[in-house]
Design an enzyme around this catalytic site. Sequence first.
Site, mmCIF file in Angstrom:
data_model
loop_
_atom_site.group_PDB
_atom_site.id
_atom_site.type_symbol
_atom_site.label_atom_id
_atom_site.label_comp_id
_atom_site.label_asym_id
_atom_site.label_seq_id
_atom_site.Cartn_x
_atom_site.Cartn_y
_atom_site.Cartn_z
ATOM 1 N N ASP A 67 0.845 -1.201 0.000
ATOM 2 C CA ASP A 67 0.000 0.000 0.000
ATOM 3 C C ASP A 67 0.881 1.251 0.000
ATOM 4 O OD1 ASP A 67 0.871 -0.349 2.637
ATOM 5 O OD2 ASP A 67 -1.121 -0.790 3.414
ATOM 6 N N ASN A 136 -9.176 -1.743 12.473
ATOM 7 C CA ASN A 136 -10.565 -1.815 11.997
ATOM 8 C C ASN A 136 -10.771 -2.997 11.053
ATOM 9 O OD1 ASN A 136 -9.160 -1.007 9.787
ATOM 10 N ND2 ASN A 136 -10.281 0.898 9.430
ATOM 11 N N HIS A 138 -8.763 -3.828 8.501
ATOM 12 C CA HIS A 138 -8.270 -3.666 7.126
ATOM 13 C C HIS A 138 -7.070 -4.559 6.853
ATOM 14 C CE1 HIS A 138 -5.614 0.090 8.264
ATOM 15 N NE2 HIS A 138 -4.876 -0.987 8.298
ATOM 16 N N GLU A 143 -9.912 -0.618 3.372
ATOM 17 C CA GLU A 143 -10.673 -0.151 4.520
ATOM 18 C C GLU A 143 -12.091 -0.726 4.495
ATOM 19 O OE1 GLU A 143 -8.966 1.216 6.730
ATOM 20 O OE2 GLU A 143 -8.521 3.323 6.369
HETATM 21 C C1 GLP Z 1 -1.465 -0.031 8.524
HETATM 22 C C2 GLP Z 1 -1.039 -0.542 7.135
HETATM 23 C C3 GLP Z 1 -1.169 -2.028 7.027
HETATM 24 C C4 GLP Z 1 -0.705 -2.639 8.335
HETATM 25 C C5 GLP Z 1 -1.745 -2.328 9.380
HETATM 26 C C6 GLP Z 1 -1.394 -2.788 10.783
HETATM 27 O O1 GLP Z 1 -2.388 1.000 8.411
HETATM 28 N N1 GLP Z 1 -1.774 0.042 6.051
HETATM 29 O O2 GLP Z 1 -0.430 -2.510 5.937
HETATM 30 O O3 GLP Z 1 -0.589 -4.027 8.193
HETATM 31 O O4 GLP Z 1 -2.103 -0.956 9.364
HETATM 32 O O5 GLP Z 1 -0.352 -2.020 11.306
HETATM 33 P P1 GLP Z 1 0.412 -2.407 12.662
HETATM 34 O O6 GLP Z 1 1.166 -3.639 12.375
HETATM 35 O O7 GLP Z 1 1.300 -1.242 12.950
HETATM 36 O O8 GLP Z 1 -0.641 -2.617 13.695
#
Ligand code: GLP
Length: 241
Positions: A67, A136, A138, A143
């Site tokens: 992303d 959430n 995702h 999203e």
């Molecule tokens: C972010 C990224 C994702 C990531 C997720 C979890 O917003 N877009 O690719 O896997 O949220 O992040 P974290 O591992 O910091 O909880």
Amino acid sequence: MELIIVDDYESLSRAAADWLVEAIREQPEAAIVAATGATPMGMYIELAQRRFRDRIDTSQLRVFQLDAYLGLAPDDPRALFRWTRRSFIQPLGITQANVVRLAGDAPDPWEACRAYDAAAREVGGFDISILGLGPNGHLGFNEPPSPPDAPTRVVDLTPESIVSNACYWGSEEQVPRQALTCGMDLLLAARRTLLLVSGAHKHQILHRAVEGPQTPEVPASYLQLASTVTVLADRAAWQGM
Ligand code: GLP
């Protein structure tokens, strides 16, 4: 879906690295999509340490960016490509020619999404997908609501994602409001997936993802239907304390 619960974040990072080393040994030319976020960082550090020690051949791996924030150049300190390069691509010695960027700074970002999908199709889709779980539900920046056939596209970030991503960049103002994300369709078609989940704050969403109904409101819940999925969570995430 295989669910593995380990004691803590260190065990999760080691087990995740074991999983990926094994997958790379089986398929040295695998096409990999690799998440940023905090969760896989321990795994990536572990992999970097093992690369030479365990003689892991990474020369043929192909890496796809998961992303990207809309409008950020690849060298912007907040660019997720820069993060992927620093934490995964460079430590594993993956050559630039084997990297597919999701170009959030392209003049036509929708065209960039189509080019990314075409590049993924050209290699026959992803062999390995390494994902984190958004608070959430995702995956990447798919999203809620995201149906399982959602393609690679430009999305508006939800207020929840803006808040949760603010911790990486200092403040909510630093978080761009739109992003490009690899589509649900590509992620769900990956031949094997590793979903990493750590911390008590992910407890409820983890259970909704693995046990709840499959719904666009929890995009990760569609992993229940995907081919070979390993969910690796620490006890804090599973038990919520
Ligand atoms: C972010 C990224 C994702 C990531 C997720 C979890 O917003 N877009 O690719 O896997 O949220 O992040 P974290 O591992 O910091 O909880």
